[in-house]
Design a protein around this motif. Structure first.
Motif, PDB file in Angstrom:
ATOM      1  N   GLU A 310       0.850  -1.205   0.000  1.00 20.50           N
ATOM      2  CA  GLU A 310       0.000   0.000   0.000  1.00 20.50           C
ATOM      3  C   GLU A 310       0.880   1.248   0.000  1.00 20.50           C
ATOM      4  O   GLU A 310       0.804   2.114   0.878  1.00 20.50           O
ATOM      5  CB  GLU A 310      -0.950  -0.009   1.200  1.00 20.50           C
ATOM      6  CG  GLU A 310      -1.851  -1.224   1.279  1.00 20.50           C
ATOM      7  CD  GLU A 310      -2.818  -1.316   0.100  1.00 20.50           C
ATOM      8  OE1 GLU A 310      -3.025  -0.304  -0.596  1.00 20.50           O
ATOM      9  OE2 GLU A 310      -3.361  -2.413  -0.140  1.00 20.50           O
ATOM     10  N   PHE A 311       1.693   1.356  -1.008  1.00 15.45           N
ATOM     11  CA  PHE A 311       2.717   2.403  -1.126  1.00 15.45           C
ATOM     12  C   PHE A 311       2.170   3.816  -0.909  1.00 15.45           C
ATOM     13  O   PHE A 311       2.753   4.599  -0.155  1.00 15.45           O
ATOM     14  CB  PHE A 311       3.378   2.262  -2.499  1.00 15.45           C
ATOM     15  CG  PHE A 311       4.623   3.084  -2.688  1.00 15.45           C
ATOM     16  CD1 PHE A 311       5.698   2.962  -1.838  1.00 15.45           C
ATOM     17  CD2 PHE A 311       4.719   3.959  -3.755  1.00 15.45           C
ATOM     18  CE1 PHE A 311       6.852   3.703  -2.020  1.00 15.45           C
ATOM     19  CE2 PHE A 311       5.873   4.701  -3.953  1.00 15.45           C
ATOM     20  CZ  PHE A 311       6.939   4.573  -3.092  1.00 15.45           C
ATOM     21  N   PRO A 312       1.049   4.219  -1.530  1.00 20.54           N
ATOM     22  CA  PRO A 312       0.579   5.592  -1.355  1.00 20.54           C
ATOM     23  C   PRO A 312       0.080   5.907   0.047  1.00 20.54           C
ATOM     24  O   PRO A 312      -0.132   7.089   0.372  1.00 20.54           O
ATOM     25  CB  PRO A 312      -0.567   5.716  -2.379  1.00 20.54           C
ATOM     26  CG  PRO A 312      -0.390   4.569  -3.315  1.00 20.54           C
ATOM     27  CD  PRO A 312       0.217   3.478  -2.496  1.00 20.54           C
ATOM     28  N   GLU A 313      -0.151   4.882   0.874  1.00 20.66           N
ATOM     29  CA  GLU A 313      -0.666   5.119   2.218  1.00 20.66           C
ATOM     30  C   GLU A 313       0.431   5.534   3.199  1.00 20.66           C
ATOM     31  O   GLU A 313       0.128   5.979   4.308  1.00 20.66           O
ATOM     32  CB  GLU A 313      -1.378   3.871   2.746  1.00 20.66           C
ATOM     33  CG  GLU A 313      -2.573   3.431   1.903  1.00 20.66           C
ATOM     34  CD  GLU A 313      -3.627   4.520   1.789  1.00 20.66           C
ATOM     35  OE1 GLU A 313      -3.808   5.270   2.766  1.00 20.66           O
ATOM     36  OE2 GLU A 313      -4.255   4.612   0.728  1.00 20.66           O
ATOM     37  N   PHE A 314       1.696   5.381   2.823  1.00 15.60           N
ATOM     38  CA  PHE A 314       2.777   5.850   3.685  1.00 15.60           C
ATOM     39  C   PHE A 314       2.778   7.376   3.692  1.00 15.60           C
ATOM     40  O   PHE A 314       2.372   8.020   2.715  1.00 15.60           O
ATOM     41  CB  PHE A 314       4.128   5.331   3.175  1.00 15.60           C
ATOM     42  CG  PHE A 314       4.358   3.873   3.458  1.00 15.60           C
ATOM     43  CD1 PHE A 314       5.142   3.473   4.524  1.00 15.60           C
ATOM     44  CD2 PHE A 314       3.794   2.898   2.641  1.00 15.60           C
ATOM     45  CE1 PHE A 314       5.348   2.117   4.782  1.00 15.60           C
ATOM     46  CE2 PHE A 314       3.993   1.552   2.893  1.00 15.60           C
ATOM     47  CZ  PHE A 314       4.772   1.165   3.968  1.00 15.60           C
ATOM     48  N   GLN A 374      -6.487  12.715  -8.117  1.00 15.56           N
ATOM     49  CA  GLN A 374      -5.310  13.576  -8.172  1.00 15.56           C
ATOM     50  C   GLN A 374      -4.557  13.576  -6.843  1.00 15.56           C
ATOM     51  O   GLN A 374      -3.326  13.500  -6.816  1.00 15.56           O
ATOM     52  CB  GLN A 374      -5.709  14.987  -8.579  1.00 15.56           C
ATOM     53  CG  GLN A 374      -6.209  15.100 -10.020  1.00 15.56           C
ATOM     54  CD  GLN A 374      -6.593  16.515 -10.383  1.00 15.56           C
ATOM     55  OE1 GLN A 374      -6.482  17.432  -9.565  1.00 15.56           O
ATOM     56  NE2 GLN A 374      -7.086  16.704 -11.615  1.00 15.56           N
ATOM     57  N   ARG A 375      -5.310  13.677  -5.746  1.00 16.60           N
ATOM     58  CA  ARG A 375      -4.658  13.687  -4.433  1.00 16.60           C
ATOM     59  C   ARG A 375      -3.966  12.353  -4.163  1.00 16.60           C
ATOM     60  O   ARG A 375      -2.862  12.307  -3.621  1.00 16.60           O
ATOM     61  CB  ARG A 375      -5.685  13.983  -3.338  1.00 16.60           C
ATOM     62  CG  ARG A 375      -6.086  15.441  -3.260  1.00 16.60           C
ATOM     63  CD  ARG A 375      -6.854  15.719  -1.977  1.00 16.60           C
ATOM     64  NE  ARG A 375      -8.094  14.942  -1.905  1.00 16.60           N
ATOM     65  CZ  ARG A 375      -9.261  15.354  -2.404  1.00 16.60           C
ATOM     66  NH1 ARG A 375      -9.343  16.515  -3.023  1.00 16.60           N
ATOM     67  NH2 ARG A 375     -10.333  14.601  -2.283  1.00 16.60           N
ATOM     68  N   TYR A 376      -4.609  11.267  -4.562  1.00 15.93           N
ATOM     69  CA  TYR A 376      -4.051   9.930  -4.327  1.00 15.93           C
ATOM     70  C   TYR A 376      -2.750   9.750  -5.099  1.00 15.93           C
ATOM     71  O   TYR A 376      -1.745   9.289  -4.553  1.00 15.93           O
ATOM     72  CB  TYR A 376      -5.070   8.882  -4.740  1.00 15.93           C
ATOM     73  CG  TYR A 376      -4.644   7.457  -4.504  1.00 15.93           C
ATOM     74  CD1 TYR A 376      -4.696   6.881  -3.234  1.00 15.93           C
ATOM     75  CD2 TYR A 376      -4.202   6.658  -5.556  1.00 15.93           C
ATOM     76  CE1 TYR A 376      -4.314   5.567  -3.019  1.00 15.93           C
ATOM     77  CE2 TYR A 376      -3.825   5.337  -5.359  1.00 15.93           C
ATOM     78  CZ  TYR A 376      -3.883   4.799  -4.092  1.00 15.93           C
ATOM     79  OH  TYR A 376      -3.499   3.499  -3.884  1.00 15.93           O
ATOM     80  N   ARG A 377      -2.761  10.116  -6.381  1.00 14.03           N
ATOM     81  CA  ARG A 377      -1.572   9.917  -7.207  1.00 14.03           C
ATOM     82  C   ARG A 377      -0.472  10.913  -6.873  1.00 14.03           C
ATOM     83  O   ARG A 377       0.706  10.659  -7.129  1.00 14.03           O
ATOM     84  CB  ARG A 377      -1.960  10.005  -8.678  1.00 14.03           C
ATOM     85  CG  ARG A 377      -2.798   8.799  -9.113  1.00 14.03           C
ATOM     86  CD  ARG A 377      -3.396   8.956 -10.488  1.00 14.03           C
ATOM     87  NE  ARG A 377      -4.195   7.773 -10.838  1.00 14.03           N
ATOM     88  CZ  ARG A 377      -5.002   7.711 -11.876  1.00 14.03           C
ATOM     89  NH1 ARG A 377      -5.122   8.749 -12.692  1.00 14.03           N
ATOM     90  NH2 ARG A 377      -5.681   6.614 -12.120  1.00 14.03           N
ATOM     91  N   ARG A 378      -0.847  12.062  -6.286  1.00 11.10           N
ATOM     92  CA  ARG A 378       0.146  13.042  -5.910  1.00 11.10           C
ATOM     93  C   ARG A 378       0.984  12.547  -4.734  1.00 11.10           C
ATOM     94  O   ARG A 378       2.103  13.013  -4.521  1.00 11.10           O
ATOM     95  CB  ARG A 378      -0.536  14.362  -5.574  1.00 11.10           C
ATOM     96  CG  ARG A 378       0.282  15.560  -6.005  1.00 11.10           C
ATOM     97  CD  ARG A 378      -0.448  16.863  -6.013  1.00 11.10           C
ATOM     98  NE  ARG A 378      -1.636  16.938  -5.201  1.00 11.10           N
ATOM     99  CZ  ARG A 378      -2.811  17.334  -5.664  1.00 11.10           C
ATOM    100  NH1 ARG A 378      -2.953  17.637  -6.946  1.00 11.10           N
ATOM    101  NH2 ARG A 378      -3.854  17.409  -4.866  1.00 11.10           N
ATOM    102  N   ARG A 379       0.457  11.588  -3.973  1.00  8.32           N
ATOM    103  CA  ARG A 379       1.217  11.053  -2.839  1.00  8.32           C
ATOM    104  C   ARG A 379       2.438  10.280  -3.332  1.00  8.32           C
ATOM    105  O   ARG A 379       3.442  10.199  -2.630  1.00  8.32           O
ATOM    106  CB  ARG A 379       0.320  10.138  -1.988  1.00  8.32           C
ATOM    107  CG  ARG A 379      -0.845  10.845  -1.352  1.00  8.32           C
ATOM    108  CD  ARG A 379      -1.652   9.891  -0.495  1.00  8.32           C
ATOM    109  NE  ARG A 379      -0.911   9.450   0.673  1.00  8.32           N
ATOM    110  CZ  ARG A 379      -0.827  10.102   1.820  1.00  8.32           C
ATOM    111  NH1 ARG A 379      -1.443  11.256   1.944  1.00  8.32           N
ATOM    112  NH2 ARG A 379      -0.132   9.623   2.822  1.00  8.32           N
ATOM    113  N   MET A 380       2.328   9.673  -4.513  1.00 12.32           N
ATOM    114  CA  MET A 380       3.485   9.016  -5.117  1.00 12.32           C
ATOM    115  C   MET A 380       4.210  10.049  -5.967  1.00 12.32           C
ATOM    116  O   MET A 380       3.970  10.184  -7.172  1.00 12.32           O
ATOM    117  CB  MET A 380       3.047   7.816  -5.954  1.00 12.32           C
ATOM    118  CG  MET A 380       2.395   6.720  -5.151  1.00 12.32           C
ATOM    119  SD  MET A 380       1.989   5.257  -6.143  1.00 12.32           S
ATOM    120  CE  MET A 380       0.578   5.860  -7.058  1.00 12.32           C
TER     121      MET A 380
END
Length: 530
Positions: A310-314, A374-380
């Motif tokens: 769950e990479f984007p959750e870090f 957008q917010r989700y993908r911006r975390r990566m």
């Protein structure tokens, strides 16, 4: 006047330094004083040493005792100074021949009955003991720390003692000390293998390439498709550690205060660290614990795999901290300039394509608003993604056959590029993947001097003149790379990673020359960035 000088070991950062316990007995009021920047645990050793000596049958002289821990430029931390202080007092009192103290380092905590207790970071201390002249120094440590010493090379003498009396008898040549059982280590094959995974030929191919060249990998796909299950199979594909690498990883575990596996319990298995996504920055990169750094997950995964499910959750702070170590293969401990720990990790991560997990799915509709996406993908962040070599999208098994690598898997022999690279890939779980990976590691190792560690010879580590030398392309391959760079908007770092992956694909096929088909396949693993 210094009447006795006893060697011991101290940690400053990751470096082991020789510390000399200088003991002076002088006339005057009975006093026991320790100088040389001792911390609280070292100052408390006065009571442990005094009582331990008395209960071991030795009388402490009723004199002024001054103990100096030299050099005094760094703080001395821990209870491992008890044993050298006790030996120094006995030597100053004439109860031990001083010439027997030369070329020996003593470490150990003294119990009140004179027995020796294990100390933290014992393997780190013993492995890093600096040479004294041309003869390797002997290290005397508590028997409790004996099992973790099995990975030390035979040319480094280590002696085990369970009581102060044993050490004194050994120094008087009236007894002997045992040495730890040495072993070159043992490899325990990880239980989960690729034979447990059905289908997903494209993702399996990406996993094989990642294992063969130590490439960073990101698996994406909807929930339940098998991302985590496939990623954990990477451990079964990686070659074992060499004895030198096993010692290096064991030193880091010792420094962290974690149990160190001896050579009979899987010490040659490559580290696999899988922290939860709630981990904070200190847990990931480490922190300064007094005079010694406490390794984080990045260092504990050294020469192995750091798996981030769950990479984007870090947290953004944790993900941003990955950028420098993934390039430099080491980490600087925050707040302590100059304190660096090794962190040569292979990053493997998994992620859903969106918060609900079904973006791009052919059977279920995504329910996420555009802002959420957008917010989700911006975390990566782009800089972190740019350090990943392979992006593999996983789909439900009915959709997986559409991936280009699935066709590669089924391609018959004959084509100069795809036929050789794809031969045998359809037989997942038969052990052929691991054979190809081990052969690819050996090809990479032969390109560098014999004393280099195999992990440092991996294609993912190629840079500068080595990249130009071993990743030459013909005219067709170079044109294909330029076209891919333009269409995929690759950075210069991204181009280098395509070259490294192409080199690995050729190595898996047993070829020294990189074909245009290898570049094409490597570029296909950059198309997963959205």
């Amino acid at each position: 006047m210094v009447l006795a000088r006893v060697g011991t070991l101290g940690l400053q950062g990751y470096e082991v330094h020789a510390v000399y316990v200088e003991v002076d007995l002088a006339r005057g009021l009975p006093l026991f004083e320790i100088v040389g920047l001792p911390d609280t645990s070292v100052r408390e050793s006065r009571n442990r040493v005094r009582t331990g000596l008395r209960n071991s049958g030795f009388e402490i002289p009723t004199m002024r005792i001054t103990v100096n821990l030299a050099p005094g430029r760094f703080k001395k931390v821990g209870s491992s100074f008890d044993l050298p202080i006790a030996i120094g007092i006995l030597a100053a009192a004439g109860l031990i021949p001083s010439q027997r103290l030369e070329n020996n380092f003593f470490c150990g905590e003294l119990a009140l009955d004179g027995s020796l207790r294990g100390v933290e970071s014992a393997l780190c201390l013993a492995a890093g003991a600096p040479p004294v002249g041309s003869v390797p120094p002997a290290v005397i440590i508590p028997a409790e720390n004996g099992p973790e010493m099995s990975l030390l090379p035979a040319e480094r003498p280590v002696y085990l003692a369970s009581h102060l009396r044993q050490v004194v008898d050994w120094l008087r040549l009236a007894g002997r000390l045992e040495m730890p059982l040495r072993t070159s280590g043992h490899y325990i094959p990880p239980a989960p293998t690729l034979s447990d995974v059905r289908g997903q030929a494209g993702a399996k191919r990406a996993l094989e390439i990642a294992a063969a060249g130590r490439h960073n990998l990101l698996l994406t796909g909807p929930p339940g498709v098998g991302k985590t299950m496939l990623a954990t199979r990477l451990a079964s594909l990686l070659p074992p550690l060499t004895p030198e690498e096993a010692l290096e990883t064991a030193r880091l575990r010792s420094l962290a205060g974690l149990p160190v596996e001896d050579g009979r319990t899987g010490a040659l298995n490559r580290p696999w660290r899988a922290p939860h996504h709630t981990i904070n920055l200190r847990g990931m990169v480490g922190y300064a614990g007094g005079q010694t750094p406490i390794p984080g997950e990045l260092s504990l995964a050294h020469l192995g795999v750091l798996f981030l499910d769950e990479f984007p959750e870090f947290s953004l702070e944790v993900l941003a901290a990955l950028r420098q170590p993934l390039e430099a293969h080491s980490i600087e401990i925050p707040g302590r300039a100059g304190w660096r720990l090794p962190a040569d990790v292979q990053l493997v991560a998994t992620a859903n394509p969106c918060p609900c997990g079904f973006a791009g799915d052919l059977e279920r509709s995504c329910t996420c608003a555009e802002g959420q996406l957008q917010r989700y993908r911006r975390r990566m962040s782009g800089p972190v993604l740019d350090r990943i070599d392979l992006f593999a999208a996983m789909h439900a098994e009915r959709q997986a056959a559409a991936h280009p690598a699935a066709a590669l898997t089924a391609a018959p022999d004959g084509d100069a590029g795809r036929g050789q690279a794809g031969a045998g890939h359809g037989q997942a779980g038969t052990g052929l993947e691991r054979e190809r990976i081990l052969a690819a590691w050996e090809r990479q190792r032969r390109r560098f001097p014999p004393h280099w560690k195999p992990a440092y010879c991996a294609n993912s580590r190629l840079s500068g003149p080595f990249l130009a030398r071993f990743c030459r392309l013909d005219a067709e391959g170079a044109a294909l790379l330029r076209h891919g760079q333009k269409n995929l908007a690759l950075t210069e770092r991204g181009v280098d990673r395509v070259l490294k992956v192409s080199r690995t694909i050729a190595d898996l096929a047993g070829r020294e020359k990189i074909m245009a088909a290898d570049v094409c396949e490597a570029l296909s693993y950059r198309q997963m960035i959205k």
